[in-house]
Design an enzyme around this catalytic site. Structure first.
Site, PDB file in Angstrom:
ATOM      1  N   GLU A  83     -10.004   2.718  -8.354  1.00 52.90           N
ATOM      2  CA  GLU A  83     -11.213   3.074  -7.623  1.00 52.90           C
ATOM      3  C   GLU A  83     -11.896   4.190  -8.404  1.00 52.90           C
ATOM      4  O   GLU A  83     -12.824   3.961  -9.142  1.00 52.90           O
ATOM      5  CB  GLU A  83     -10.866   3.524  -6.209  1.00 52.90           C
ATOM      6  CG  GLU A  83     -12.075   3.886  -5.377  1.00 52.90           C
ATOM      7  CD  GLU A  83     -11.698   4.660  -4.139  1.00 52.90           C
ATOM      8  OE1 GLU A  83     -12.303   4.406  -3.090  1.00 52.90           O
ATOM      9  OE2 GLU A  83     -10.811   5.538  -4.217  1.00 52.90           O
ATOM     10  N   HIS A 136       0.841  -1.187   0.000  1.00 50.03           N
ATOM     11  CA  HIS A 136       0.000   0.000   0.000  1.00 50.03           C
ATOM     12  C   HIS A 136       0.876   1.237   0.000  1.00 50.03           C
ATOM     13  O   HIS A 136       1.735   1.395   0.872  1.00 50.03           O
ATOM     14  CB  HIS A 136      -0.918   0.012   1.233  1.00 50.03           C
ATOM     15  CG  HIS A 136      -1.883   1.153   1.239  1.00 50.03           C
ATOM     16  ND1 HIS A 136      -2.141   1.906   2.350  1.00 50.03           N
ATOM     17  CD2 HIS A 136      -2.652   1.679   0.253  1.00 50.03           C
ATOM     18  CE1 HIS A 136      -3.039   2.842   2.061  1.00 50.03           C
ATOM     19  NE2 HIS A 136      -3.359   2.722   0.790  1.00 50.03           N
ATOM     20  N   HIS A 137       0.669   2.099  -0.984  1.00 52.53           N
ATOM     21  CA  HIS A 137       1.355   3.388  -1.088  1.00 52.53           C
ATOM     22  C   HIS A 137       0.321   4.500  -1.014  1.00 52.53           C
ATOM     23  O   HIS A 137      -0.177   4.962  -2.042  1.00 52.53           O
ATOM     24  CB  HIS A 137       2.126   3.504  -2.402  1.00 52.53           C
ATOM     25  CG  HIS A 137       3.319   2.615  -2.505  1.00 52.53           C
ATOM     26  ND1 HIS A 137       3.965   2.375  -3.703  1.00 52.53           N
ATOM     27  CD2 HIS A 137       3.987   1.902  -1.572  1.00 52.53           C
ATOM     28  CE1 HIS A 137       4.976   1.554  -3.495  1.00 52.53           C
ATOM     29  NE2 HIS A 137       5.013   1.252  -2.211  1.00 52.53           N
ATOM     30  N   GLU A 138      -0.057   4.918   0.185  1.00 53.96           N
ATOM     31  CA  GLU A 138      -0.881   6.114   0.328  1.00 53.96           C
ATOM     32  C   GLU A 138       0.042   7.321   0.332  1.00 53.96           C
ATOM     33  O   GLU A 138       1.019   7.363   1.078  1.00 53.96           O
ATOM     34  CB  GLU A 138      -1.701   6.075   1.617  1.00 53.96           C
ATOM     35  CG  GLU A 138      -2.507   7.344   1.870  1.00 53.96           C
ATOM     36  CD  GLU A 138      -3.429   7.706   0.717  1.00 53.96           C
ATOM     37  OE1 GLU A 138      -3.227   8.779   0.116  1.00 53.96           O
ATOM     38  OE2 GLU A 138      -4.343   6.914   0.410  1.00 53.96           O
ATOM     39  N   GLU A 196     -16.256   1.926   0.818  1.00 52.94           N
ATOM     40  CA  GLU A 196     -15.878   2.597   2.066  1.00 52.94           C
ATOM     41  C   GLU A 196     -16.895   3.662   2.470  1.00 52.94           C
ATOM     42  O   GLU A 196     -17.059   3.947   3.662  1.00 52.94           O
ATOM     43  CB  GLU A 196     -14.490   3.217   1.943  1.00 52.94           C
ATOM     44  CG  GLU A 196     -14.390   4.339   0.944  1.00 52.94           C
ATOM     45  CD  GLU A 196     -12.943   4.726   0.656  1.00 52.94           C
ATOM     46  OE1 GLU A 196     -12.582   5.873   0.955  1.00 52.94           O
ATOM     47  OE2 GLU A 196     -12.189   3.877   0.138  1.00 52.94           O
TER      48      GLU A 196
END
Length: 703
Positions: free
Chosen positions: A504, A415-417, A510
């Site tokens: 997305e 995960h790269h936020e 979410e």
């Protein structure tokens, strides 16, 4: 097989006059295009479907900064027509074989006074039109800045529209359904939606893909294909004349696009039919993208995954952050000396629980969010250096988890936020993908929550469009697949770069834990967002009442069975079982469908469809004698008709049907479901009741 016919015509006029229209018809003769120059040299086009007007005569061209008109005073200097009929095979997709059969019209224009050259290329398919502008290399025009693209889509009336308000930074608004004449009245209230970042267009505008339905029953979808080195297109709306016109996303200095001759624009796309099913079946946008540019695609594969994710939204207190210290400095803070907050979910022991669950149930991977340093300030939008993409928190043992996952034959998804600090991500990007490769990761979820840094840019502007593609190319270098969140909406580039496995780029699951999604939401998305490519919608929530966890009072807008059906109706080769794994252990019989359902397909059959109301889709699993059916409805109960004539003749199958129970209702009893089986064949037509915001899911395998 390709067939090309070329005709070169030199047209010289002493006095301006209207040039006779060039007419192009689709291979099946149902769609026709007219192109001509008006008396003042303005290029215009129009589109018809089965003799009915779809797009009235609409202008084309550009305004070039600072104040130059590049949309009139043209003369035509060349014309070519051609036809192509080929079949190609996507690496991942809804079909094993995709036919690209189109006719083409190419026109070369020269502006009378400046001598500047502009080419326009039209491709006409049985299901619609694509056209783009091409800027040939020329002596008197090299580098220039776009003030605006003049492209128009003049509609024939006050169509029903499924729309998002014009915005340069987010496509996470709920879709509004209204007449075009009502958009202006509704826009201000729609813009009140609480989102991480919003940047409204100054004039009345809507986003693409825009789905429309005319009063006389035509379905029209307007979008773009192959968005490369160019800003994303919004659509200005004149709600009196019902004219839509291109509105390119600017940077914050007002520049719309920095161009160099030798380049082309994205394709402007119009998909049209009198049957809504044809819109969902269209491959027009994919066909307008370039073929795959990766020499080796053997490492690209479909993924069904679970993850340390939903618990952050449920109100149980799980956090992405390791400490409560808000004064973290990446590269200087020693996390081993920080006091853990006791709620950090991305820890070695907890991730192993998910790996065990994935391994027991045949899942490919586990997504882990919050593994890396920096989450203490993850919503500090003014902070440029937020995260490290190579340094894990002290309680996340990368090497041990790599070993453990490999032992269980499961992958971990990186995960790269970025919290939209994109310049910092670009500085670390190659190190980040090298780190992934060294530790056994072959997929990454990227995130861009919040205002973009550099601060002059928007999510949908040219600079960011180029960034998303830079990420995909860097990932390919290290044989990694990319799932982009909060990125510009897709335009079919998954054909050219099939490691861009999903995005997305819309309002996903979410939001069920925030304000929620309406029951019609997932009956609209396939007609809008999914026209450009697969979506990581993250379905599969079984426990829809989040109040059982404590502080969160949200309730899911679907029945449990509708959550199952979404695995078929919401196409993606990357599908998550998004709920807490403990909830699946409570309903093992319903969970069986998620375990069984394929995520890569040989063929797709659109059985029923009406945007905003219902969708029923059947798909054949890639390389298997198995079919899966998903049917969903909006807030209204209905009876789905499932015609199984797509099955091979003369062979019997066992259908396992997951259906809403007699008392099922998304508002009161969402978990009321029944499961039963029956023998079926190609002559079978199933009739199944769907509860309000309910669904049906069917697994079909040989007897």
């Amino acid at each position: 097989m390709k067939r090309f016919v070329s005709v070169c015509i030199l047209l010289c006029f002493a006095v301006w006059g209207t040039i006779k229209a060039q007419v192009l018809t689709s291979p099946d003769g149902n769609v026709s295009l007219d192109f001509r120059l008006l008396s003042d040299g303005t290029p215009v086009y129009s589109l018809q479907y089965k003799g009915r007007e779809v797009i009235k005569e609409s202008r084309m061209g550009f305004l070039v900064s600072p104040e130059f008109v590049f949309c009139k005073d043209f003369e035509q200097i060349e014309e070519r027509t051609g036809e192509a009929d080929t079949v190609w095979h996507p690496v991942l997709g809804q079909y094993r074989d995709i036919r690209d059969h189109h006719k083409e019209l190419f026109v070369a224009l020269r502006q009378k006074d400046t001598g500047w050259l502009l080419n326009i290329r039209f491709r006409l398919f049985d299901d619609g039109l694509g056209f783009r502008y091409e800027f040939p290399v020329q002596e008197d025009l090299r580098n220039f800045t776009l003030k605006e693209e003049v492209t128009e889509f003049r509609l024939t009336g006050d169509h029903k529209a499924f729309w998002l308000p014009g915005d340069y930074d987010t496509n996470e608004y709920p879709t509004t359904t209204s007449l075009l004449s009502e958009v202006a009245f509704l826009t201000d209230s729609v813009r009140q939606e609480p989102l991480a970042v919003k940047s409204f267009t100054p004039d009345l505008a809507v986003q693409t893909p825009l789905m429309l339905k005319s009063a006389d029953g035509l379905y029209i979808n307007i979008h773009e294909a192959a968005l490369v080195d160019y800003p994303a297109m919004q659509l200005n709306l004149d709600d009196k004349s019902f004219c839509l016109s291109a509105h390119l996303t600017p940077d914050k200095n007002g520049a719309k696009g920095f161009m160099q001759t030798g380049n082309v624009t994205p394709w402007r796309t119009i998909v049209v039919s009198d049957d809504a099913r044809d819109i969902l079946a269209s491959n027009l946008i994919l066909n307008l993208n370039e073929p795959c540019k990766l020499e080796d695609t053997s490492w690209i594969h479909p993924v069904k995954y679970v993850g340390v994710w939903w618990e952050y939204f449920t109100g149980q207190g799980s956090t992405w952050a390791y400490t409560k210290n808000q004064d973290i400095v990446i590269g200087k803070t020693d996390y081993t000396k920080e006091m853990p907050n006791g709620t950090h979910a991305a820890n070695t022991a907890h991730v192993k629980e998910y790996i065990d669950f994935a391994s027991r149930n045949g899942f490919d991977a586990v997504l882990v969010e919050g593994w890396n340093e920096g989450w203490e300030a993850n919503f500090a939008y003014v902070k440029e250096h937020i995260y490290s993409f190579t340094r894990p928190y002290p309680d996340f043992d990368v090497s041990e988890l790599q070993r453990y996952a490999a032992e269980k034959k499961v992958k971990i998804i990186m995960h790269h936020e970025t919290t939209s600090s994109v310049c910092d991500y670009e500085r670390q990007m190659e190190d980040a993908f090298r780190f992934m490769s060294e530790h056994g990761y072959d997929a990454v979820k990227t995130g861009y929550v919040g205002p973009i840094i550099p601060r002059s840019e928007h999510h949908d502007g040219q600079w960011m469009v180029n960034h998303y593609l830079r990420v995909v190319k860097m990932a390919a270098k290290y044989k990694a697949m990319v799932n982009s969140h909060e990125a510009v909406r897709p335009t079919g580039l998954c054909r050219t770069y099939p490691n861009w496995i999903a995005q997305e780029s819309a309002r996903g699951t979410e939001f069920e834990s925030f304000k929620g999604n309406r029951p019609d939401h997932t009956t609209i998305l396939p007609f809008t967002r999914l026209m450009g490519g697969p979506m990581d919608y993250t379905p599969g929530i079984f426990e829809g009442d989040l109040s059982v966890y404590g502080s969160n009072k949200a309730k899911l807008s679907t029945t449990l069975v509708k959550q199952l059906a979404l695995y078929v109706t919401m196409y993606s080769p990357l599908q998550m079982a998004a709920d807490l794994y403990t909830n699946y252990e409570k309903y093992p019989d319903a969970f069986q469908f998620i375990k069984d359902v394929a995520v890569d397909w040989d063929d797709t059959y659109i059985l029923e469809a009406e945007p905003g109301d219902y969708i029923t889709i059947a798909r054949k699993a890639k390389g298997k004698d198995e079919w899966y059916v998903g049917g969903i409805t909006d807030e209204n109960s209905r009876e789905a008709t499932i015609d199984l004539s797509f099955l091979p003749r003369g062979k019997n199958y066992r259908a396992v049907i997951y259906a809403d129970g007699e008392k099922a209702d998304w508002r009161t009893t969402p978990k009321d479901y029944v499961i039963f089986s029956k023998k079926v064949n190609s002559k079978t037509v199933l009739k199944q009741r769907l509860a309000p915001s309910g669904g049906v899911a069917v697994s079909i395998k040989p007897m």
